[in-house]
Design an enzyme around this catalytic site. Structure first.
Site, PDB file in Angstrom:
ATOM      1  N   THR A 188      -7.570  10.650   0.324  1.00  0.00           N
ATOM      2  CA  THR A 188      -7.704  11.521  -0.843  1.00  0.00           C
ATOM      3  C   THR A 188      -6.470  11.568  -1.712  1.00  0.00           C
ATOM      4  O   THR A 188      -6.493  12.141  -2.775  1.00  0.00           O
ATOM      5  CB  THR A 188      -8.035  12.949  -0.390  1.00  0.00           C
ATOM      6  N   THR A 243       0.869  -1.178   0.000  1.00  0.00           N
ATOM      7  CA  THR A 243       0.000   0.000   0.000  1.00  0.00           C
ATOM      8  C   THR A 243       0.912   1.235   0.000  1.00  0.00           C
ATOM      9  O   THR A 243       1.358   1.670  -1.047  1.00  0.00           O
ATOM     10  CB  THR A 243      -0.967  -0.003   1.203  1.00  0.00           C
ATOM     11  N   GLU A 257       5.981   4.778   7.581  1.00  0.00           N
ATOM     12  CA  GLU A 257       5.596   5.927   6.771  1.00  0.00           C
ATOM     13  C   GLU A 257       6.364   7.178   7.201  1.00  0.00           C
ATOM     14  O   GLU A 257       6.306   7.600   8.354  1.00  0.00           O
ATOM     15  CB  GLU A 257       4.094   6.159   6.878  1.00  0.00           C
ATOM     16  N   THR A 288       0.585  -4.502  12.970  1.00  0.00           N
ATOM     17  CA  THR A 288      -0.295  -4.311  11.831  1.00  0.00           C
ATOM     18  C   THR A 288       0.477  -4.501  10.540  1.00  0.00           C
ATOM     19  O   THR A 288       1.361  -3.718  10.218  1.00  0.00           O
ATOM     20  CB  THR A 288      -0.904  -2.914  11.862  1.00  0.00           C
ATOM     21  N   LYS A 307       3.991  -7.003   3.968  1.00  0.00           N
ATOM     22  CA  LYS A 307       3.742  -5.587   3.717  1.00  0.00           C
ATOM     23  C   LYS A 307       3.445  -4.929   5.058  1.00  0.00           C
ATOM     24  O   LYS A 307       2.928  -5.552   5.997  1.00  0.00           O
ATOM     25  CB  LYS A 307       2.619  -5.361   2.715  1.00  0.00           C
ATOM     26  N   ASN A 362      -0.541  10.526   6.210  1.00  0.00           N
ATOM     27  CA  ASN A 362      -1.776  10.098   6.843  1.00  0.00           C
ATOM     28  C   ASN A 362      -2.830  11.191   6.903  1.00  0.00           C
ATOM     29  O   ASN A 362      -4.012  10.910   7.140  1.00  0.00           O
ATOM     30  CB  ASN A 362      -1.483   9.551   8.243  1.00  0.00           C
TER      31      ASN A 362
END
Length: 405
Positions: free
Chosen positions: A405, A151, A274, A188, A177, A400
């Site tokens: 969007t 992702t 991230e 997670t 991932k 995040n």
């Protein structure tokens, strides 16, 4: 044990895979993978502890109980989470579509999804994508599969090793991932391991669940436990070693390889957090018990204040001691020593719960490295634990703040 750098999951006997674009992502990138196995594979899995569980997790918790598991399908871009009865209906359709295409039973199929929560799957795209993925299964699809499950990951996470058991060469490989929404409570992430080892389902389950506790459960990116996280392993027995049905030398060799595999994949997830600029390793030594050591290591690695300090290369050891204090582990703060390591350099910054004179410039140089280790000595006992994570940067907020969007 040997590390096979150029190998993938499809270098395991009997394993085929594919990674295709089914139009599920707006970007047009690969977004669905299928993994299949010959023989009569057994499997084990660990699932999220979040009370809000995605539709695939609810189905998989039942399917993993079936004696054999022959196929896995994973879509990215949509988590199929918080989607009610329609989501459950869709995940069962996904499993049946794979079963029909590969001529296996629906209960022998594991389904996973990753991506945005609360959006229904577009089944007019998913079903054809699954059929395409099944038709593209090959002995060379391992890397494509690793790419398709990403992702916000910046690189594919894959690893392959080999070891000997019963005079046979065994191959163990995995893809994973994970980048954001990672927290130590079954971290997670998605992780799929395959091996040609011949082992009973009971022994596979015991080894895998033990390994997860010291690997995936010891990483953190942001403190969020997802609705979809899952790790699993499939063993098809095609190496034809004497079947492992009880503890022994071959079982210990497998556990060693499994521990390495899961730990290294977990570290790759932590490193790819991230917006992260560095991998952080926290080792807690000389705790009174193992649980306490793990609690301390996880408290430090998930402390947002500590993670921010690492991003700024600020040797703020007080934040580390503070995190140890709220970990709920039994410790004496007046005994704690803290040091930093980076690419061979070391500096002690606290002793017996208090700061020591140290070279701020050297400390900053260490904290600017791409991999930093925090060494914490509790001086209370003989147990140790290690956790992995990353710093918290401006980019994490940017990623995040606009995820949907």
């Amino acid at each position: 044990m040997k590390i096979l750098k150029e190998k993938t999951i499809t270098d395991v006997k009997g394993i085929k895979a594919s990674g295709i674009s089914g139009g599920l992502k707006k970007s047009g990138k690969k977004d669905l993978c299928v993994i299949s196995s010959e023989g009569n594979p057994v499997a084990s899995a660990v699932f999220t502890r979040n009370k809000v569980k995605a539709a695939p997790i609810l189905m998989n918790m039942e399917h993993i109980k079936y004696p054999t598991t022959k196929a896995i399908v994973v879509n990215s871009g949509n988590a199929n989470s918080c989607t009610g009865k329609e989501g459950l209906k869709n995940v069962n359709i996904m499993a049946q579509t794979v079963a029909d295409a590969l001529e296996v039973k629906r209960e022998e199929v594991i389904v996973q999804s990753t991506g945005i929560i609360g959006v229904q799957l577009d089944m007019e795209k998913v079903i054809p994508a699954i059929k395409k993925g099944c038709s593209k299964l090959s002995d060379e699809g391992g890397t494509d599969a690793a790419i398709a499950i990403k992702t916000t990951d910046t690189f594919e996470k894959k690893l392959t090793v080999s070891f000997e058991a019963g005079g046979k060469e065994i191959t163990l490989a995995g893809i994973a991932k994970g980048s954001g929404m990672v927290h130590p409570d079954m971290a997670t992430m998605l992780s799929f391991l395959v091996t040609d080892l011949n082992i009973s389902k009971r022994m596979l389950d015991a080894a895998f669940k033990e390994s997860v506790g010291a690997s995936y459960n010891m990483i953190s990116v942001d403190g969020d436990t997802s609705t979809n996280d899952m790790a699993m392993i499939l063993a098809n027995g095609l190496a034809e070693n004497i079947k492992i049905e009880s503890p022994g030398e071959d079982y210990e060799k497998f556990k060693e390889a499994l521990a390495y595999m899961n730990t290294e994949l977990a570290k790759l997830i932590a490193k790819d957090g991230e917006g992260a600029t560095k991998l952080i390793e926290v080792e807690v030594k000389n705790a009174k018990d193992l649980e306490g050591a793990r609690m301390c290591a996880k408290a430090v690695i998930r402390s947002n204040l500590t993670k921010c300090a690492f991003f700024g290369a600020d040797a703020n050891w007080g934040r580390i001691l503070c995190a140890l204090g709220y970990s709920e582990a039994e410790l004496d703060p007046d005994k704690v020593d803290i040091s930093f390591y980076g690419e061979g350099d070391k500096i002690q910054i606290a002793k017996d719960g208090m700061g020591v004179d140290f070279d701020e410039k050297k400390a900053k140089e260490i904290l600017l490295k791409e991999e930093v280790k925090v060494d914490i000595d509790l001086k209370e006992g003989q147990y140790s634990a290690t956790a992995w994570g990353c710093d918290l940067s401006y980019d994490y907020v940017k990623i995040n703040g606009a995820y949907r969007t």
